[in-house]
Design an enzyme around this catalytic site. Structure first.
Site, short mmCIF file in Angstrom:
data_model
loop_
_atom_site.label_atom_id
_atom_site.label_comp_id
_atom_site.label_asym_id
_atom_site.label_seq_id
_atom_site.Cartn_x
_atom_site.Cartn_y
_atom_site.Cartn_z
N GLY A 1 -31.88 1.93 6.39
CA GLY A 1 -32.97 2.44 5.56
C GLY A 1 -33.10 1.78 4.21
O GLY A 1 -33.88 2.21 3.37
N CYS B 1 9.27 5.24 -3.24
CA CYS B 1 8.98 6.68 -3.28
C CYS B 1 8.02 7.04 -4.40
O CYS B 1 7.75 8.20 -4.64
CB CYS B 1 10.26 7.49 -3.36
SG CYS B 1 11.19 7.17 -4.87
N SER C 1 15.55 2.45 -3.80
CA SER C 1 14.22 3.01 -3.56
C SER C 1 13.38 2.72 -4.81
O SER C 1 13.79 3.05 -5.92
CB SER C 1 14.32 4.51 -3.33
OG SER C 1 13.02 5.05 -3.18
C1 PEP Z 1 8.84 7.04 -9.80
O1 PEP Z 1 9.08 6.82 -10.98
O2 PEP Z 1 8.13 6.32 -9.10
C2 PEP Z 1 9.39 8.25 -9.18
C3 PEP Z 1 9.23 8.47 -7.90
O3 PEP Z 1 9.97 9.14 -10.00
P1 PEP Z 1 9.19 10.20 -10.89
O4 PEP Z 1 7.76 10.11 -10.52
O5 PEP Z 1 9.81 11.51 -10.58
O6 PEP Z 1 9.49 9.69 -12.24
#
Ligand code: PEP
Ligand code: MG
Length: 930
Positions: free
Chosen positions: A101, A884, A816
């Site tokens: 469209g 993480c 990590s």
């Molecule tokens: C980070 O720093 O990526 C982490 C997972 O720790 P926080 O967010 O708790 O500082």
């Protein structure tokens, strides 16, 4: 010489970039042997040449076009302007990617006074011919000559009023003829020339208009929203006209080969008898649903179904087709991949794989992270719906739940939406001109239009809820309100719309989380994704409930269990956790230095230093009687059982999977009352002199708070630094973790504890923490007479840790990446402040390509990660490395994690399904040995 024009017979679907999506498909379908009205395509490259030459067509184009017109005339046996067999064509745009469209079309081109008279003789259908001419003059004046369409339509409306009729099909042939004459006069008045009678001249102007339509504002807006490049250009499709308005054995329709709303494998679409395609879209009469055609005209339905299946199998994708029936003969006008909702996308992909049309891998690849995200979005709470006032029910055009202020025009919606308000766009119907408001709306509600109306198509494409064709509501755009059943909804009144059911409610209806476990097709697709992906997917969770939820979403363990929350009070507990933390901190001023002194002596004693051994012994006895030390230790001891209980619950929920527990990582002052509050209390108590004991306590507290006060708490006593400065704190945590693991293991739960030290920057910190914590863990196992594998590793979230990862890996047994902190520290941008202050503005201005707290900055932060992985594995080849930070749930970042060889990503429970899919996509796009 460059070839600029292609016959339908000369192209195929692989030529989308050159012939546009529509043209390439028409060519493909022609080869497939479907009944496609013949035609030709002018390439997208020609459009680009046109713009590069400042709006001039390249030399030789018109000659080439005329050759193809001649060929078309031979194929069809019709000729431009020929009274015996006049050729009429449509001219349409067609970009390499579908832009529904967004661009304009001219139909019935080739019509002129002579042709009209001739066609009346040929067809004996005066109404039909004048109506075709009327449409042509209107479209040509609007699309090609840039005149107000409304002015031309008004002449038609006037005739209708004069004849006292409502519907287009009721107007007499005399009325239609009168309309055409009036329109041609208006054209002359506005443009100071006669309405062009030469079909080739009409064609040349239309082709240029289609080129120009590539750059009109609404097309540009659409491209910006969809991220489509401006440099592609549009092709021009010139195709023989077929007529759906040649009587009641003719008609026009659109069909989806499967439901674009939920993916059910049956024809979805609508058909309007005795009408042209534009009538279906404009909602002039209510079309017949194809589902109903099944019973009304089974033969026609079967014919459509057979074609739909053939085309779908050929394209190996759900198709959105336009068709016309001309005096009983079915013609296919176009086909393209159908836009669909998330639900439909997932079901269609999985069903097609099961039907053997595509492979399982293709099915996984076709489902986007966004589809998954949308499907798992909240829906209305059924109980809440029962209690709410149902205003009306329209068509369930695009599923999902939306709540917002009713807003009746696009600019106002844009203004409020950009200001952060939730709005619902309410329109009689939407048009491409409303796109700016639609972008920022939570959902759309229209009074007219069906499942293939503009609002519905756009909503499904963008994953927004839409209720269309809600004829019960009467919208008054002039007064910015709608009325329904005696209720008036004014601009700004809150309404809720359920795009899955078509319901419209008064006020705010509460939402609930969708049920993942009932999403059969999604679960199937994610199981396939798991087979494909190389990365593991874990979750960030710090309580049993989140752990169980993440597990249901497919997480294979916990990648980050933050422990800070466990130091705050929990409901229903008699002893205050927080008070104990406060006590620990309050007594630490005296106790901590003494205990550190003891630790140092004991360390020396272990090396065989006899003097240190003696001193340590004496100090130990002395400290066992020191009131401050006793209180400090008592506080820690009180906290231990809470911690152990928390960990037991988590291990149980993650039975069989690894649980990576991060030791405490807050700025310590977070556990104490705010400084301002204490100053106020102390001042008040001093003035009143009321409660000397309380004053003394508060003064001490204030003193401690002030001594802990930091200018940059994010760079202060956080992470492993807390463990190093508060003797016994992390030991207490590790003891709780290991005792919990032992207790659960005794119950038969399979536990894999991993202890993670946060915010390491120097190997010495890691060494020191590792040494003491390893001892604590081993002691717990020894006391329990149990052997159990456990690991002690660290987060890499300070650039220095990444730079010295080879050193750190000497002690750390896993890594990590905490990319929240790593991004903060690499950019030197405060993660807590910047997004609200300047960061998003930087992104808007293009100073940053995206928000680095959302998507990994591959060139900067990413390089540190890459280095961290390489250096870490140089020391410890089998080093397990994960991520993480929040990026662990972001598809683009997940791809990067795959590329640099991480073992897993860990993300919040709700992102787990998305991460599983994104990890599979990463492997499909960049395969590596698993
Ligand atoms: C980070 O720093 O990526 C982490 C997972 O720790 P926080 O967010 O708790 O500082
Ligand atoms: Mg961190």
């Amino acid at each position: 010489m460059m070839k600029r024009v292609y016959d339908f017979k000369e192209g195929n679907k692989g030529m989308k970039d050159l012939l546009g999506g529509k043209g390439a498909n028409l060519a493909e379908m022609t080869t497939l042997g479907l009944e496609i009205p013949p035609g030709f395509i002018i390439t997208t490259k020609t459009c680009i040449e046109f713009f590069e030459a400042g709006g001039k067509v390249p030399d030789g184009l018109w000659d080439e076009v005329e050759k193809h017109v001649a060929a078309l005339e031979r194929t069809t046996g019709k000729k431009f302007g020929d009274p015996k067999a006049p050729l009429l064509v449509s001219v349409r745009s067609g970009a390499p990617v579908s832009m529904p469209g967004m661009m304009d079309t001219v139909l019935n081109l080739g019509m002129n006074d002579k042709v009209a008279e001739a066609m009346i003789k040929l067809t004996g259908d005066e109404r039909f011919v004048w109506d075709a001419y009327r449409r042509f003059v209107t479209m040509f004046s609007d699309v090609v000559m840039g005149q107000e369409r409304h002015d031309f339509e008004l002449l038609f409306e006037k005739v209708k009023t004069k004849e006292g009729v409502k519907g287009d099909t009721e107007v007499s042939s005399k009325g239609l003829k009168e309309t055409v004459e009036g329109q041609k006069k208006l054209y002359k008045k506005l443009l100071k020339e006669e309405f062009p009678q030469d079909p080739l001249e009409q064609l040349r102007r239309s082709v240029m208009a289609v080129f120009n339509s590539w750059n009109i504002p609404r097309a540009r807006t659409y491209r910006r929203v969809e991220g489509i490049s401006d440099a592609m250009g549009t092709a021009v499709n010139v195709q023989t006209m077929v007529f759906g308005n040649m009587g009641w054995d003719s008609g026009s329709g659109v069909l989806f080969t499967r439901s674009p709303s939920d993916g059910t494998n049956e024809l979805f679409g609508e058909l309007l008898f005795n009408a042209q395609g534009e009538d279906v879209v404009a909602g002039i009469r209510t079309p017949i649903k194809l589902a109903d055609l099944h019973t009304q005209q089974p033969k026609l339905y079967a014919e459509l179904k057979a074609i739909a299946e053939k085309v779908e199998r050929h394209y190996r994708e759900m198709q959105d087709m336009e068709f016309t029936i001309e005096k009983g003969k079915l013609w296919i006008l176009q086909t393209r991949d159908g836009k669909r909702t998330a639900r439909s996308a997932i079901k269609v992909a999985v069903d097609m794989a099961k039907e053997g049309i595509i492979t399982e891998e293709e099915a996984v690849k076709r489902i986007t992270p966004n589809n998954v995200d949308q499907l798992l979005h909240p829906q209305f709470d059924p109980e809440g719906k029962k209690k709410a006032t149902l205003l009306a029910k329209g068509l369930n055009a695009s599923p999902g739940a939306a709540v917002g202020k009713a807003i009746f025009n696009a600019d106002r919606a844009e203004e409020l939406g950009k200001g952060g308000e939730d709005v619902i766009m309410v329109r009689p119907e939407t048009t491409p001109d409303d796109v700016n408001g639609m972008v920022v709306s939570q959902g759309f509600l229209t009074q007219h239009g069906g499942g293939t109306s503009h609002a519905a198509v756009v909503a499904r494409g963008w994953g927004k809820p839409c209720v269309a064709g809600c004829e019960d509501i009467k919208i008054d755009t002039a007064r910015n309100l709608f009325t329904v059943g005696g209720i008036t909804i004014k601009e700004g009144d809150v309404i809720s719309i359920d795009g899955a059911t078509g319901e419209v409610f008064l006020g705010r209806v509460p939402k609930v989380d969708p049920k993942f476990e009932e999403e059969k097709e999604l679960i199937q697709a994610l199981d396939w994704a798991d087979e494909i992906k190389a990365l593991g997917v874990l979750t960030n969770a710090d309580n049993p409930e989140d752990s169980r939820r993440a597990r249901m979403f497919g997480a294979k363990g916990i990648g980050l269990c933050r422990t800070e929350h466990m130091f705050f009070d929990q409901e229903g507990e008699e002893i205050s956790r927080r008070e104990n933390v406060q006590n620990m901190i309050l007594h630490s001023e005296v106790a901590a230095p003494l205990l550190r002194q003891l630790e140092a002596l004991e360390a020396r004693a272990e090396t065989g230093d006899e003097e240190a051994k003696k001193e340590a012994k004496e100090l130990k006895v002395k400290l066992s009687k020191n009131k401050e030390v006793v209180e400090y230790r008592k506080a820690l001891a009180n906290l231990m059982p809470f911690q152990r209980g928390d960990f037991e619950g988590i291990f149980e929920a993650m039975d069989g999977y690894p649980v990576i527990i991060r030791l405490i990582d807050p700025p310590m002052h977070e556990f104490l009352p705010p400084r301002e509050e204490l100053i106020e209390a102390v001042t008040r108590l001093r003035c009143t002199g009321e409660n000397p004991k309380e004053l003394e306590e508060k003064e001490h507290l204030l003193h401690v708070v002030e001594s802990l006060w930091e200018t940059n708490p994010m760079l202060g006593l956080r992470g492993c630094r807390a463990g190093l400065m508060y003797p016994g704190l992390t030991e207490m945590q590790v003891q709780a973790i290991m005792e919990a693991a032992v207790n659960e293991a005794k119950k038969g739960v399979v536990v894999h504890p991993e202890i993670m030290i946060p915010l390491t920057s120097h190997i010495n910190e890691m060494h020191a923490e590792y040494a003491k914590l390893h001892k604590v863990a081993q002691k717990v196992l020894k006391d329990a007479k149990m052997s159990m594998k456990f690991k002690i590793g660290t987060m890499i979230e300070i650039p220095r840790a990444a730079l010295t990862a080879d050193e750190i890996a000497k002690s750390a047994e896993f890594f990590s990446f905490g990319t929240n902190d790593l991004t903060q520290m690499t950019f030197g941008i405060s993660r807590d402040d910047a997004e609200g202050k300047f960061l998003l503005n930087f992104v808007d201005r293009g100073l940053l390509p995206y928000n680095p707290f959302q998507v990994i900055d591959r060139e900067g932060v990413g390089q540190l990660m890459k280095m961290g992985v390489e250096k870490g594995r140089a020391t410890r080849p089998d080093l397990e490395v994960g991520i993480c930070g929040e990026h662990g749930g972001d598809p683009r970042s997940i791809e990067f994690c795959h590329l640099i060889g991480l073992n897993y990503v860990s993300c919040s429970p709700y992102r787990v399904p998305i991460a599983r899919l994104a990890a599979a996509h990463a492997q499909l796009n960049h395969p590596k040995k698993k």
